[in-house]
Design an enzyme around this catalytic site. Structure first.
Site, PDB file in Angstrom:
ATOM      1  N   GLU A 136      33.916   8.116  38.725  1.00 56.72           N
ATOM      2  CA  GLU A 136      34.611   7.637  38.629  1.00 56.72           C
ATOM      3  C   GLU A 136      34.595   8.210  40.665  1.00 56.72           C
ATOM      4  O   GLU A 136      33.406   8.776  41.442  1.00 56.72           O
ATOM      5  CB  GLU A 136      36.035   8.146  38.436  1.00 56.72           C
ATOM      6  CG  GLU A 136      37.089   7.981  37.552  1.00 56.72           C
ATOM      7  CD  GLU A 136      38.349   8.125  37.086  1.00 56.72           C
ATOM      8  OE1 GLU A 136      39.213   8.580  38.098  1.00 56.72           O
ATOM      9  OE2 GLU A 136      39.115   8.060  36.376  1.00 56.72           O
ATOM     10  N   HIS A 180      56.298   6.382  33.168  1.00 49.89           N
ATOM     11  CA  HIS A 180      55.376   6.502  34.272  1.00 49.89           C
ATOM     12  C   HIS A 180      55.092   5.705  34.922  1.00 49.89           C
ATOM     13  O   HIS A 180      54.524   5.663  35.991  1.00 49.89           O
ATOM     14  CB  HIS A 180      54.288   6.819  33.684  1.00 49.89           C
ATOM     15  CG  HIS A 180      54.289   8.509  32.980  1.00 49.89           C
ATOM     16  ND1 HIS A 180      54.579   9.264  31.660  1.00 49.89           N
ATOM     17  CD2 HIS A 180      54.557   9.867  33.395  1.00 49.89           C
ATOM     18  CE1 HIS A 180      54.751   9.874  31.399  1.00 49.89           C
ATOM     19  NE2 HIS A 180      54.778  10.857  32.228  1.00 49.89           N
ATOM     20  N   ASP A 209      43.162   8.314  33.094  1.00 55.28           N
ATOM     21  CA  ASP A 209      42.969   9.677  33.453  1.00 55.28           C
ATOM     22  C   ASP A 209      43.960  10.799  32.825  1.00 55.28           C
ATOM     23  O   ASP A 209      44.197  11.520  32.649  1.00 55.28           O
ATOM     24  CB  ASP A 209      43.084   9.864  34.984  1.00 55.28           C
ATOM     25  CG  ASP A 209      41.816   9.107  35.682  1.00 55.28           C
ATOM     26  OD1 ASP A 209      41.144   8.562  35.240  1.00 55.28           O
ATOM     27  OD2 ASP A 209      42.301   8.652  37.300  1.00 55.28           O
TER      28      ASP A 209
HETATM   29  C1  LIG Z   1      49.871  10.498  36.528  1.00 52.59           C
HETATM   30  C2  LIG Z   1      49.234   9.526  36.197  1.00 52.59           C
HETATM   31  C3  LIG Z   1      48.400   9.044  35.607  1.00 52.59           C
HETATM   32  C4  LIG Z   1      48.247   7.623  35.648  1.00 52.59           C
HETATM   33  N1  LIG Z   1      46.508   7.399  35.220  1.00 52.59           N
HETATM   34  C5  LIG Z   1      46.581   6.288  35.144  1.00 52.59           C
HETATM   35  C6  LIG Z   1      44.859   5.534  35.034  1.00 52.59           C
HETATM   36  O1  LIG Z   1      43.599   6.324  35.590  1.00 52.59           O
HETATM   37  N2  LIG Z   1      44.769   4.514  34.376  1.00 52.59           N
HETATM   38  C7  LIG Z   1      45.659   3.822  34.408  1.00 52.59           C
HETATM   39  O2  LIG Z   1      45.504   2.142  33.833  1.00 52.59           O
HETATM   40  N3  LIG Z   1      46.687   4.168  34.496  1.00 52.59           N
HETATM   41  C8  LIG Z   1      47.371   4.846  35.159  1.00 52.59           C
HETATM   42  N4  LIG Z   1      48.336   5.629  35.138  1.00 52.59           N
HETATM   43  C9  LIG Z   1      49.748   4.230  35.294  1.00 52.59           C
HETATM   44  C10 LIG Z   1      50.041   4.064  33.375  1.00 52.59           C
HETATM   45  O3  LIG Z   1      49.502   3.645  32.724  1.00 52.59           O
HETATM   46  C11 LIG Z   1      51.485   3.577  33.715  1.00 52.59           C
HETATM   47  O4  LIG Z   1      52.872   4.009  34.253  1.00 52.59           O
HETATM   48  C12 LIG Z   1      51.476   3.269  31.433  1.00 52.59           C
HETATM   49  O5  LIG Z   1      52.972   1.979  31.565  1.00 52.59           O
HETATM   50  C13 LIG Z   1      52.552   4.221  31.560  1.00 52.59           C
HETATM   51  O6  LIG Z   1      52.821   4.364  30.108  1.00 52.59           O
HETATM   52  P1  LIG Z   1      54.282   4.615  30.089  1.00 52.59           P
HETATM   53  O7  LIG Z   1      53.972   4.475  28.218  1.00 52.59           O
HETATM   54  O8  LIG Z   1      54.417   5.814  30.813  1.00 52.59           O
HETATM   55  O9  LIG Z   1      54.840   3.083  30.039  1.00 52.59           O
HETATM   56  P2  LIG Z   1      56.189   3.235  30.696  1.00 52.59           P
HETATM   57  O10 LIG Z   1      56.194   2.922  32.131  1.00 52.59           O
HETATM   58  O11 LIG Z   1      57.206   3.192  30.017  1.00 52.59           O
HETATM   59  O12 LIG Z   1      56.229   0.983  30.623  1.00 52.59           O
HETATM   60  C14 LIG Z   1      54.831   0.755  31.250  1.00 52.59           C
HETATM   61  C15 LIG Z   1      55.872  -0.963  31.523  1.00 52.59           C
HETATM   62  O13 LIG Z   1      55.076  -1.055  29.783  1.00 52.59           O
HETATM   63  C16 LIG Z   1      56.327  -1.400  29.055  1.00 52.59           C
HETATM   64  N5  LIG Z   1      56.874  -0.996  27.940  1.00 52.59           N
HETATM   65  C17 LIG Z   1      56.435  -0.057  27.321  1.00 52.59           C
HETATM   66  N6  LIG Z   1      56.578   0.806  25.902  1.00 52.59           N
HETATM   67  C18 LIG Z   1      55.917  -1.158  25.374  1.00 52.59           C
HETATM   68  C19 LIG Z   1      56.053  -1.650  23.637  1.00 52.59           C
HETATM   69  N7  LIG Z   1      55.447  -0.576  23.309  1.00 52.59           N
HETATM   70  N8  LIG Z   1      55.685  -2.780  23.732  1.00 52.59           N
HETATM   71  C20 LIG Z   1      55.599  -3.765  25.149  1.00 52.59           C
HETATM   72  N9  LIG Z   1      55.923  -3.364  25.763  1.00 52.59           N
HETATM   73  C21 LIG Z   1      55.738  -1.685  26.235  1.00 52.59           C
HETATM   74  C22 LIG Z   1      57.863  -1.446  29.485  1.00 52.59           C
HETATM   75  O14 LIG Z   1      59.202  -2.108  29.644  1.00 52.59           O
HETATM   76  C23 LIG Z   1      56.906  -0.801  31.275  1.00 52.59           C
HETATM   77  O15 LIG Z   1      57.077  -2.692  31.666  1.00 52.59           O
HETATM   78  C24 LIG Z   1      49.096   6.621  35.507  1.00 52.59           C
HETATM   79  C25 LIG Z   1      50.106   7.302  35.780  1.00 52.59           C
HETATM   80  C26 LIG Z   1      50.645   8.461  35.782  1.00 52.59           C
HETATM   81  C27 LIG Z   1      51.949   8.696  36.519  1.00 52.59           C
END
Ligand SMILES: Cc1cc2nc3c(=O)[nH]c(=O)nc-3n(C[C@H](O)[C@H](O)[C@H](O)COP(=O)(O)OP(=O)(O)OC[C@H]3O[C@@H](n4cnc5c(N)ncnc54)[C@H](O)[C@@H]3O)c2cc1C
Ligand SMILES: *[C@@H]1O[C@H](CO)[C@@H](O)[C@H](O)[C@H]1NC(C)=O
Ligand SMILES: *[C@@H]1O[C@H](CO)[C@@H](O)[C@H](O)[C@H]1NC(C)=O
Ligand SMILES: *[C@@H]1O[C@H](CO)[C@@H](O)[C@H](O)[C@H]1NC(C)=O
Ligand SMILES: *[C@@H]1O[C@H](CO)[C@@H](O)[C@H](O)[C@H]1NC(C)=O
Ligand SMILES: *[C@@H]1O[C@H](CO)[C@@H](O)[C@H](O)[C@H]1NC(C)=O
Ligand SMILES: *[C@@H]1O[C@H](CO)[C@@H](O)[C@H](O)[C@H]1NC(C)=O
Length: 527
Positions: free
Chosen positions: A288, A101, A172
């Site tokens: 918020e 994400h 969120d």
């Molecule tokens: C609709 C939407 C709403 C959102 N709302 C919020 C919000 O309210 N508040 C907020 O703070 N963020 C928010 N986000 C952002 C979100 O928290 C970050 O994009 C987060 O990285 C998403 O987690 P993911 O599992 O998809 O991570 P990924 O995008 O898969 O990874 C993110 C980063 O972390 C690393 N990573 C992933 N897993 C691990 C692990 N287990 N160990 C070490 N490194 C790792 C990856 O290499 C990469 O660098 C939102 C995103 C979306 C799409």
């Protein structure tokens, strides 16, 4: 079983491919070590069904094709992969991937291996699912969940609710992974009270870039603990997190108050987050805020249909309306009190008095409130589209200048439609530990400002990226010391500037935990 043979064949191909790309100066010894590790080879995949997913993310702007995807089924698989890379004269990069994400390619690699953390869920029984412990009744009562790094927060929530418990600080969106948000910060409307998600971790298991499996906490291996929290995946792979839990409310009063005056709006938000730790009645559980702009499409989902007309008129009249969103939790048995509590919270607030809207929903419906929106956008083909987001933390002392220069000037005047805009204050004082990796504005209170942009066409992507740059330039010229959040795709020099005085600590930690600079190359920090 021809299909099985095909899989075996394709994994052999992957191994050959990997060797040709990463072993440019390979010594035969390390190559045969990899071949000897049949376990490793069978977990590498270039399955055409999933491969394209690993080359993009929620942003749909940055694309990088990895050499292969690694689907681990245990912690030792991840250890083996990291050991193998380290053993090579020319180690290959490894990009941990949660649900991707990210919006700037942070979970991608163009010449390495994507480490698919969500595949770990299949070994639920090995402690990589969600295990809610019994509450520890000696001393202060602590309940917690042990959670695999690849689990989504929605799964943590469900497992906790079964025991009448809940995590304290949620973002969120519930479909990100625990490892993903803990690698950033995890901000939301509960952070003013409990801090970001990275402030709500009791213990971690981390596999460092060197290949050590470290159990860490404030007391034990604390350097690895603080480095990993908000660590952008640079120092280690989070394989387990112990998350504190509190009693789950059953229901929520969810309110939106409309303002046409930014000063009044932000003053009321700050009043609501400056709660007293001892006076629960006077405390909101969530605060918020967002903008409602005179731009199509106007998001009126929250409001009763009978009110759409007058909300629209208000927006047309002022061009920009600020929405203060707050929630007060309650239990079935306190239903009688909650209205009094809400009345108490609203006393003295300066919203436009006939524009207060309230919904009464279950706790799960409240914390999972983005889900119905996701379903709607998916059905309209507006979910898997480019998202040129800009996420900022703005010091409290300059938020009014930001409103004037950015919302009322750049955003309103350019009138490029698409997406939503969040703005809400949070407490830094007592809620953040500076030993954690992220930097924040240097004030007790700062504002979270999210430009959650949705672009239907690439023409709009370009326009929005230009606008993002203008916003950053405005802040720079006006001396507003903002911090960018969820960034990627920056140059090494831009990262050095981002961390400022904390850069040396960041770089020293990299040398200590990932000296060959293998992990999370997508940010471009060390590459
Ligand atoms: C609709 C939407 C709403 C959102 N709302 C919020 C919000 O309210 N508040 C907020 O703070 N963020 C928010 N986000 C952002 C979100 O928290 C970050 O994009 C987060 O990285 C998403 O987690 P993911 O599992 O998809 O991570 P990924 O995008 O898969 O990874 C993110 C980063 O972390 C690393 N990573 C992933 N897993 C691990 C692990 N287990 N160990 C070490 N490194 C790792 C990856 O290499 C990469 O660098 C939102 C995103 C979306 C799409
Ligand atoms: C990433 O950087 C490349 C090259 O500098 C640029 O073309 C692209 O637009 C950037 N993407 C984002 C999302 O910033
Ligand atoms: C990661 O693993 C999960 C579970 O096996 C799978 O559904 C998903 O498609 C995989 N992701 C990638 C990018 O291969
Ligand atoms: C993870 O595993 C658990 C237990 O097998 C299951 O209930 C849950 O749906 C799985 N989650 C995902 C995202 O696959
Ligand atoms: C906006 O609100 C502030 C604080 O309540 C007040 O001082 C100011 O006069 C208001 N401005 C307008 C234009 O109403
Ligand atoms: C923005 O543009 C739309 C048309 O796309 C128009 O309806 C609206 O009035 C404009 N808003 C402002 C503030 O100019
Ligand atoms: C609360 O009320 C709902 C709906 O009336 C009911 O389904 C639920 O079981 C109640 N919960 C408790 C803890 O009493």
């Amino acid at each position: 079983m021809p299909q099985r043979n095909l899989v075996l064949f394709s994994t052999t191909m992957v191994v050959l491919l990997l060797s040709s790309i990463v072993l440019t100066q390979a010594q035969p010894r390390s190559w045969s070590a990899f071949q000897a590790s049949k376990e490793l080879a069978t977990k590498l995949s270039r399955n055409p069904q999933t491969f394209p997913h690993a080359s993009t993310d929620y942003g749909h702007i940055v694309h990088k094709t990895p050499v292969a995807i690694f689907n681990p089924s245990s912690v030792s698989d991840i250890l083996a992969l990291i050991h193998f890379s380290n053993s090579l004269p020319n180690p290959f990069p490894i990009a941990p991937r949660g649900k991707a994400h990210s919006v700037h390619g942070q979970a991608m690699t163009k010449d390495g291996v994507v480490l698919n953390m969500t595949n770990l869920n299949s070994s639920f029984q090995n402690g990589l699912g969600v295990l809610v412990s019994a509450c520890d009744g000696k001393g202060p009562l602590i309940c917690y969940a042990d959670v695999g790094g690849g689990q989504m927060w929605i799964d943590v929530l469900h497992a906790s609710l079964e025991r009448g418990l809940t995590p304290l600080s949620l973002t969120d969106y519930m479909y990100a992974t625990v490892g993903g948000t803990l690698s950033n910060a995890g901000m939301g409307g509960m952070s003013f009270r409990f801090g970001p998600q990275i402030s709500n971790v009791l213990e971690l298991d981390v596999i460092t870039g060197k290949g050590d499996l470290v159990t860490c906490s404030k007391e034990q291996n604390s350097e690895a603990f603080y480095a990993a929290l908000g660590g952008l995946g640079q120092f280690g792979v989070i394989t387990r997190a112990r998350i504190p839990l509190g009693p789950a409310p059953t229901r929520v009063k969810w309110l939106r108050l409309l303002y046409n005056n930014f000063t009044a709006f932000s003053r009321d938000q700050e009043h609501l987050i400056s709660f007293s730790e001892r006076n629960d009645i006077a405390t909101a559980d969530y605060v918020e805020g967002m903008l409602l702009l005179n731009q199509p499409p106007l998001d009126l989902l929250f409001y009763p249909a009978s009110d759409h007309q007058r909300v629209t008129s208000l927006v047309t009249q002022y061009g920009i309306i600020y929405i203060l969103e707050l929630a007060k939790y309650y239990y079935n048995n306190s239903q009688a009190h909650v209205n009094e509590e809400v009345a108490y919270l609203l006393k003295g607030l300066n919203f436009v008095h006939t524009f207060v809207f309230e919904r009464d929903v279950s706790y799960e419906e409240f914390v999972n409130r983005v889900y119905p929106l996701e379903q709607m956008l998916r059905s309209e083909g507006l979910w898997e589209v480019p998202h040129p987001w800009l996420n900022l933390w703005v010091p409290r002392s300059r938020i009014s200048d930001f409103d004037e220069g950015v919302f009322k000037d750049i955003v309103l005047k350019q009138n490029i439609t698409g997406g939503s805009f969040l703005v809400y204050p949070t407490n830094r004082r007592n809620k953040w530990d500076d030993r954690m990796t992220p930097i924040t504005p240097d004030e007790d209170v700062f504002y979270v400002v999210d430009f959650l942009r949705v672009a239907k066409t690439f023409d709009v992507v370009d326009k929005l990226q230009v606008q993002n740059k203008q916003i950053l330039r405005f802040c720079n010229d006006a001396g507003i010391k903002i911090t960018e959040y969820l960034i990627g795709n920056k140059t090494h020099q831009q990262w050095v500037e981002h961390f400022g005085p904390k850069w040396k600590l960041f770089a020293d930690r990299k040398t200590e935990f990932d000296p060959k600079k293998i992990l999370s190359p997508g940010h471009g920090i060390f590459q």
